[in-house]
Design an enzyme around this catalytic site. Sequence first.
Site, PDB file in Angstrom:
ATOM      1  N   ASP A 237    -105.739  43.148 -24.777  1.00 34.22           N
ATOM      2  CA  ASP A 237    -105.697  43.213 -23.255  1.00 34.22           C
ATOM      3  C   ASP A 237    -103.543  43.728 -22.406  1.00 34.22           C
ATOM      4  OD1 ASP A 237    -103.764  41.944 -21.393  1.00 34.22           O
ATOM      5  OD2 ASP A 237    -105.307  39.840 -21.774  1.00 34.22           O
TER       6      ASP A 237
ATOM      7  N   ARG B  12    -121.914  44.697  -6.750  1.00 33.02           N
ATOM      8  CA  ARG B  12    -122.020  44.707  -8.058  1.00 33.02           C
ATOM      9  C   ARG B  12    -122.422  44.790  -8.667  1.00 33.02           C
ATOM     10  NH1 ARG B  12    -126.208  42.235  -9.689  1.00 33.02           N
ATOM     11  NH2 ARG B  12    -127.563  41.854  -8.164  1.00 33.02           N
TER      12      ARG B  12
ATOM     13  N   LYS C  27    -101.174  41.209 -12.364  1.00 38.02           N
ATOM     14  CA  LYS C  27    -100.028  41.125 -12.364  1.00 38.02           C
ATOM     15  C   LYS C  27     -99.755  42.619 -12.086  1.00 38.02           C
ATOM     16  CE  LYS C  27    -101.708  37.372 -14.353  1.00 38.02           C
ATOM     17  NZ  LYS C  27    -102.036  37.135 -15.340  1.00 38.02           N
TER      18      LYS C  27
ATOM     19  N   TYR D 144    -103.955  35.159 -24.122  1.00 37.85           N
ATOM     20  CA  TYR D 144    -103.208  34.932 -22.869  1.00 37.85           C
ATOM     21  C   TYR D 144    -104.350  33.814 -22.684  1.00 37.85           C
ATOM     22  CZ  TYR D 144    -103.909  34.160 -18.063  1.00 37.85           C
ATOM     23  OH  TYR D 144    -104.102  33.648 -16.830  1.00 37.85           O
TER      24      TYR D 144
HETATM   25  C1  LIG Z   1    -102.861  36.808 -16.058  1.00 37.43           C
HETATM   26  C2  LIG Z   1    -103.150  36.770 -17.555  1.00 37.43           C
HETATM   27  C3  LIG Z   1    -105.678  36.787 -17.717  1.00 37.43           C
HETATM   28  C4  LIG Z   1    -105.674  36.676 -17.059  1.00 37.43           C
HETATM   29  O1  LIG Z   1    -106.408  37.533 -15.202  1.00 37.43           O
HETATM   30  P1  LIG Z   1    -106.703  36.990 -14.015  1.00 37.43           P
HETATM   31  O2  LIG Z   1    -106.152  37.638 -13.317  1.00 37.43           O
HETATM   32  O3  LIG Z   1    -105.570  35.673 -13.597  1.00 37.43           O
HETATM   33  O4  LIG Z   1    -108.463  36.461 -14.342  1.00 37.43           O
HETATM   34  C5  LIG Z   1    -104.970  38.241 -18.893  1.00 37.43           C
HETATM   35  N1  LIG Z   1    -104.386  38.161 -19.837  1.00 37.43           N
HETATM   36  C6  LIG Z   1    -102.313  38.834 -19.743  1.00 37.43           C
HETATM   37  C7  LIG Z   1    -102.598  38.863 -20.342  1.00 37.43           C
HETATM   38  C8  LIG Z   1    -102.424  38.141 -18.315  1.00 37.43           C
HETATM   39  O5  LIG Z   1    -101.294  37.914 -18.342  1.00 37.43           O
END
Ligand SMILES: *Cc1c(COP(=O)(O)O)cnc(C)c1O
Length: 394
Positions: A174, A48, A199, A102
């Site tokens: 992001d 952690r 992703k 998102y």
């Molecule tokens: C999928 C996604 C997230 C969130 O990610 P998780 O791994 O599902 O928590 C945040 N921002 C974007 C642009 C995403 O496509």
Amino acid sequence: MQEKRKGLNTICTHIGELRDETFKGAVSPLYMSTSYAFEDVEVKRYPRYFNTPNQQALGEKIAALEKAEAALIFGSGMAAISTSLLAFLRAGDHVVMQNMLYGGTYNLVIKHFEDFGIEYTLTDGLEPEDFEKEIKENTRVIYVETPSNPLLTLTDLSRIAEIAKKYKLVSMIDNTFASPVNQTPIDFGIDIVIHSATKYMGGHSDICAGAVASTAENMERIFKMGIALGGSLSDYTVWLLERSLKTMGLRVRAQNNNAQKLAEYLDIHEDIEQVYYPGLTSHPGHALAARQMHGFGGMMSFELNKGLDAGIFMKALRLIKPSMSLAGVESTVLSPAKTSHALMPPEERAKQGISDRLIRFSLGIEEAEDLMADIDQALERTKKTASLVDSENY
Ligand SMILES: *Cc1c(COP(=O)(O)O)cnc(C)c1O
């Protein structure tokens, strides 16, 4: 003398890797231990605390990819996002975020920030001025996603960074949709870069993870909030993610190529009304994308002609899968109107340009010709259904 920065695929394969001194194996050994010695050691390690050998090794690779001083790996993209935001926002503070966020981030902000006493404003548009005009006395953070979901609208990163400096704000992005292969926001002065590693970093639709990269100072603050909130990632998944990242450059560049080919194909296709892809010269953000991105990305959206049903079309696809997520090596499609934007009133959706015929397309690494053929056969079957419905009506 500073060592010359390695190229993308060299960073992907090698930076941060752990040496197997015992057996001289070719890949990083996996240390699953959740318990380490506390005496006679330099670092007291605990999962952690983001400091197990595998967590640190992967952090080094992701920091190198994002040209950052340091990076931490999280249990999901949302763990990375929530920890970063809460590390810099206290009760009484204000954050400016873009309107096309998102879904998970949108949910965090609109459902929970008020309870925490954190104020927020969602912008009207995605131009830097749209962000600047929402800045108040107590604004601390400016938060962007570019290219945006699902219409791939671009926001100018150097101007966002300039605004952040002018008002002494922390800028966050992001960077999931672009991946570090296609966009390295620190080049433009953005402070904190966040990823859903679920992703493109994972890339095979089988890992849930997140990452944040920034200066050592910012990461120290995120680390402190991170150990309190407890969102670190298990070492086994960390190790799998290291494996995935070795091929990220190859995968994402192949996905970029497929997206460009399919965007050009669909752009002149008689059954397609509109294509949204920054790699098309007709896209309003094309020039900006060419300046601030290394590649135009593997995500696009397209709209079927009036009279064609997106639900029927997606079911008629044989190779391309309808799927909630994105960025895997397999091509997938999704209906924003039925998923990410389902809760938005139809009028608001229409205003943002998200019709029921809009399809978000995440390009995989299959051969482009096979993807084109799949879309064509699905369109033919969709048109047959449409004409059947028409003939029943008349
Ligand atoms: C999928 C996604 C997230 C969130 O990610 P998780 O791994 O599902 O928590 C945040 N921002 C974007 C642009 C995403 O496509």
